[in-house]
Design an enzyme around this catalytic site. Structure first.
Site, PDB file in Angstrom:
ATOM      1  N   HIS A 438      44.413  28.118  24.501  1.00  0.00           N
ATOM      2  CA  HIS A 438      44.936  28.645  25.756  1.00  0.00           C
ATOM      3  C   HIS A 438      45.290  27.518  26.729  1.00  0.00           C
ATOM      4  CE1 HIS A 438      42.746  32.819  25.379  1.00  0.00           C
ATOM      5  NE2 HIS A 438      43.653  32.620  24.438  1.00  0.00           N
ATOM      6  N   HIS A 481      42.063  36.145  28.111  1.00  0.00           N
ATOM      7  CA  HIS A 481      43.075  35.723  27.155  1.00  0.00           C
ATOM      8  C   HIS A 481      44.422  35.763  27.875  1.00  0.00           C
ATOM      9  CE1 HIS A 481      40.150  35.893  23.806  1.00  0.00           C
ATOM     10  NE2 HIS A 481      39.507  36.528  24.766  1.00  0.00           N
TER      11      HIS A 481
HETATM   12  C1  LIG Z   1      46.554  30.679  17.459  1.00  0.00           C
HETATM   13  C2  LIG Z   1      46.662  31.272  18.819  1.00  0.00           C
HETATM   14  C3  LIG Z   1      45.921  32.412  19.128  1.00  0.00           C
HETATM   15  C4  LIG Z   1      46.018  32.971  20.400  1.00  0.00           C
HETATM   16  N1  LIG Z   1      45.378  34.157  20.637  1.00  0.00           N
HETATM   17  C5  LIG Z   1      45.604  34.795  21.806  1.00  0.00           C
HETATM   18  C6  LIG Z   1      45.123  36.109  22.007  1.00  0.00           C
HETATM   19  O1  LIG Z   1      44.539  36.728  21.134  1.00  0.00           O
HETATM   20  N2  LIG Z   1      45.352  36.694  23.215  1.00  0.00           N
HETATM   21  C7  LIG Z   1      46.037  36.071  24.219  1.00  0.00           C
HETATM   22  O2  LIG Z   1      46.188  36.653  25.291  1.00  0.00           O
HETATM   23  N3  LIG Z   1      46.533  34.823  24.039  1.00  0.00           N
HETATM   24  C8  LIG Z   1      46.356  34.192  22.857  1.00  0.00           C
HETATM   25  N4  LIG Z   1      46.913  32.964  22.644  1.00  0.00           N
HETATM   26  C9  LIG Z   1      47.616  32.310  23.756  1.00  0.00           C
HETATM   27  C10 LIG Z   1      49.006  32.877  24.039  1.00  0.00           C
HETATM   28  O3  LIG Z   1      49.682  33.179  22.844  1.00  0.00           O
HETATM   29  C11 LIG Z   1      49.756  31.824  24.854  1.00  0.00           C
HETATM   30  O4  LIG Z   1      49.032  31.598  26.049  1.00  0.00           O
HETATM   31  C12 LIG Z   1      51.169  32.204  25.249  1.00  0.00           C
HETATM   32  O5  LIG Z   1      51.927  32.585  24.131  1.00  0.00           O
HETATM   33  C13 LIG Z   1      51.816  30.999  25.912  1.00  0.00           C
HETATM   34  O6  LIG Z   1      53.134  31.294  26.222  1.00  0.00           O
HETATM   35  P1  LIG Z   1      54.150  30.134  26.587  1.00  0.00           P
HETATM   36  O7  LIG Z   1      55.435  30.811  26.928  1.00  0.00           O
HETATM   37  O8  LIG Z   1      53.543  29.239  27.569  1.00  0.00           O
HETATM   38  O9  LIG Z   1      54.353  29.254  25.268  1.00  0.00           O
HETATM   39  P2  LIG Z   1      54.728  29.672  23.785  1.00  0.00           P
HETATM   40  O10 LIG Z   1      54.378  31.098  23.551  1.00  0.00           O
HETATM   41  O11 LIG Z   1      54.096  28.660  22.894  1.00  0.00           O
HETATM   42  O12 LIG Z   1      56.336  29.582  23.713  1.00  0.00           O
HETATM   43  C14 LIG Z   1      57.059  28.371  23.776  1.00  0.00           C
HETATM   44  C15 LIG Z   1      58.380  28.544  23.019  1.00  0.00           C
HETATM   45  O13 LIG Z   1      59.240  27.450  23.334  1.00  0.00           O
HETATM   46  C16 LIG Z   1      59.781  26.923  22.098  1.00  0.00           C
HETATM   47  N5  LIG Z   1      60.095  25.509  22.326  1.00  0.00           N
HETATM   48  C17 LIG Z   1      59.230  24.490  22.562  1.00  0.00           C
HETATM   49  N6  LIG Z   1      59.918  23.337  22.744  1.00  0.00           N
HETATM   50  C18 LIG Z   1      61.236  23.642  22.617  1.00  0.00           C
HETATM   51  C19 LIG Z   1      62.423  22.883  22.712  1.00  0.00           C
HETATM   52  N7  LIG Z   1      62.409  21.569  23.001  1.00  0.00           N
HETATM   53  N8  LIG Z   1      63.613  23.524  22.530  1.00  0.00           N
HETATM   54  C20 LIG Z   1      63.655  24.858  22.275  1.00  0.00           C
HETATM   55  N9  LIG Z   1      62.549  25.634  22.190  1.00  0.00           N
HETATM   56  C21 LIG Z   1      61.352  25.027  22.357  1.00  0.00           C
HETATM   57  C22 LIG Z   1      58.659  27.164  21.089  1.00  0.00           C
HETATM   58  O14 LIG Z   1      59.161  27.084  19.777  1.00  0.00           O
HETATM   59  C23 LIG Z   1      58.231  28.555  21.495  1.00  0.00           C
HETATM   60  O15 LIG Z   1      59.113  29.489  20.931  1.00  0.00           O
HETATM   61  C24 LIG Z   1      46.844  32.363  21.388  1.00  0.00           C
HETATM   62  C25 LIG Z   1      47.593  31.228  21.080  1.00  0.00           C
HETATM   63  C26 LIG Z   1      47.518  30.683  19.798  1.00  0.00           C
HETATM   64  C27 LIG Z   1      48.362  29.478  19.472  1.00  0.00           C
END
Ligand SMILES: Cc1cc2nc3c(=O)[nH]c(=O)nc-3n(C[C@H](O)[C@H](O)[C@H](O)COP(=O)(O)OP(=O)(O)OC[C@H]3O[C@@H](n4cnc5c(N)ncnc54)[C@H](O)[C@@H]3O)c2cc1C
Length: 503
Positions: A438, A481
């Protein structure tokens, strides 16, 4: 016409692949960025894995589907850092937007939380034991942001999604006193291309990749950019700092366990059969949600004298730590959350499987009982050390830099597990602690004078139209979460953009 232009990394067939899998796609480089930390000094130099979803929909497509809101006090703490509108009340309507209560299920939370002592962990008070809701659609299938948001809108003529494209740099041009984002350079199909922008440019590339993109684009601390010969367009010293991430201590595994998700992960043939069964009938292991959680204030777990002792330790460490402006603003707020005793300082989870068991045996099945520190004081950073956009950034969560964090966990899980190392529980915790996946905070929402990177409209300071919308803007990690909160931030951001464009 307002065009939303979204770049996304190599597509893994996300809209046709049934991503109910949990645990199984981790480590598979088609789905997972497979980031790792630098060796962690306070964890015996171990490196820690930071899986991140790579497909359209990002980590929402690989996560464990636990879904919920944090406690109201913690969002109110965000606002008290100087972010009006980013409190419990200011986020409530946006939390609701990503939840659908099926007709007749007005008491959804109560119904889902069947075994609870706590009737509704989403009420703003999340302490106590509960069976967490999961993100599941009415057909029992994992909804993630690609299927739940994008697929509804993909036929719009003003929306273009390019998969298999990786952003390299945001183009920023000086306009008066401010910078204007005029486009993004990216690679796609082996070509280097540029997308021009005349509205907002909005990276949502995660707490790990967003600071990298900002730094490659010339917004970060002067010294780092100068060292890498990147022209400094905006000196924002806290980009990539304030890296906050919960961590856990695997305290107990029961093995061999009764049937758990490990059987699916261990046996590819069985997995295929169960996937087919689930696709046909919606039953089998993939239909199960599973997982009990309990967020407990320190006072509920430790005797008063021990709370006093470890708080004294905390005060000593705060005093002797050289804090950035943002950390200095956060310490009293974080400390008050502990002494008020209304929010979880320790999370216990009970999971049917052992996805993060160290040295797991490939044919075994585990039940994990873990103690988590959801709001540690240890804080790290994510920075580039190369100008190559595809290079992994240097990820340093700085785990256990605050002895308070390790003391908290080892005191909470006070009965040493059977497989604890001979030299004691402290050493066991060094070997067994792991990331909770997270990460947040690396482009924090806070006033510029307190070291913020984005303002209350999620706009990067010193720019007219560069917004960040992902977990990196969360200024303080919180005891819940994160997915539900990431969706709420994105919903709020959508309103900000609409308002700015009179839509
Ligand atoms: C294994 C795991 C289990 C988890 N379990 C839970 C859970 O049960 N419950 C919960 O609430 N949260 C959980 N989380 C946390 C939750 O999924 C994340 O907090 C949330 O998805 C974060 O969102 P974000 O938009 O910050 O990043 P992300 O969801 O990681 O999205 C970032 C996106 O940007 C893309 N990207 C990155 N760099 C580039 C680039 N240079 N060019 C183009 N695209 C790019 C990536 O490929 C991805 O598609 C978990 C996370 C993981 C990894």
């Amino acid at each position: 016409m307002y065009v939303i232009f979204k770049l996304c990394c190599p597509d893994a067939g996300c809209l046709t692949f049934l991503l109910v899998l949990f645990g199984r796609v981790l480590g598979n480089s088609s789905f997972d960025w497979n980031f790792i930390s630098v060796p962690q000094t306070w964890l015996g130099n171990r490196v820690i894995g930071f899986p991140r979803g790579k497909m359209l929909g990002g980590s929402s497509g690989v996560n464990f589907m636990v879904f919920g809101r944090g406690p109201s006090d913690e969002y109110n703490a965000w606002a008290s850092l100087g972010n009006p509108g980013w409190d419990w009340n200011g986020l409530m309507s946006y939390f609701k937007k990503s939840e659908t209560v099926p007709p007749g299920d007005a008491n959804l939370h109560e119904r889902w939380c069947i075994c609870t002592i706590h009737p509704d962990p989403d009420s703003g008070n999340a302490t106590g034991i509960f069976q967490s809701p999961r993100s599941v659609d009415p057909k029992g299938i994992r909804p993630y942001s690609a299927s739940a948001y994008f697929s509804q809108e993909q036929s719009r003529s003003n929306l273009l999604v390019l998969t298999g494209a990786e952003a390299k740099k945001i183009l920023l041009t000086k306009y008066g006193n401010n910078l204007v984002a005029t486009g993004v350079t990216f690679t796609s199909g082996g070509k280097s291309l540029t997308a021009k922008a005349n509205k907002e440019v909005i990276p949502s590339t995660s707490s790990i990749k967003t600071p990298q993109l900002l730094e490659l684009s010339g917004t970060d601390q002067k010294a780092l950019l100068t060292k890498l010969r990147i022209p400094v367009l905006q000196d924002l010293p806290e980009v990539g700092e304030n890296f906050q991430v919960a961590f856990d201590l695997l305290s107990l595994h029961i093995e061999p366990a009764p049937f758990t998700r490990d059987q699916v992960v261990n046996n590819a043939t069985f997995n295929d059969e169960q996937l087919a069964l689930y696709a046909k009938t919606g039953s089998g292991p993939y239909a199960a949600s599973g997982g009990l959680f309990s967020f407990e204030p320190l006072q509920a777990v430790l005797p008063r004298s021990q709370v006093t002792t470890i708080l004294a330790q905390l005060d000593k460490e705060i005093k002797s730590t050289k804090a950035t402006a943002l950390r200095a603003a956060q310490y009293p707020i974080q400390r008050k959350l502990i002494t008020d005793g209304r929010v979880g300082q320790i999370e216990f989870s009970f999971l049917p499987g052992g996805p993060t068991v160290a040295n797991r045996l490939p044919d075994r099945s585990y039940i994990s009982m873990t103690a988590l520190s959801p709001r540690p004081f240890s804080c790290g950073s994510v920075h580039i050390n190369s100008t190559t956009p595809t290079a992994s950034p240097i990820i340093d969560p700085n785990y256990f830099a605050f002895t308070f964090d390790s003391q908290l966990l080892t005191s909470a899980a006070s009965t040493p597990p059977e497989n604890a190392a001979d030299d004691g529980f402290a050493s066991f915790s060094q070997q067994a602690s792991w990331s909770v996946f997270h990460p947040c905070g690396t482009a924090a929402l806070a006033p510029k004078s307190s070291g913020g990177v984005v303002d209350t409209n999620l706009k990067v300071y010193g720019t007219n139209n560069l917004m960040i919308v992902d977990a990196s803007v969360m200024p303080l990690v919180f005891a819940a979460h994160m997915q539900g909160t990431v969706y709420a931030i994105a919903e709020k951001a959508a309103d900000i953009v609409k308002k700015a464009n009179n839509l």
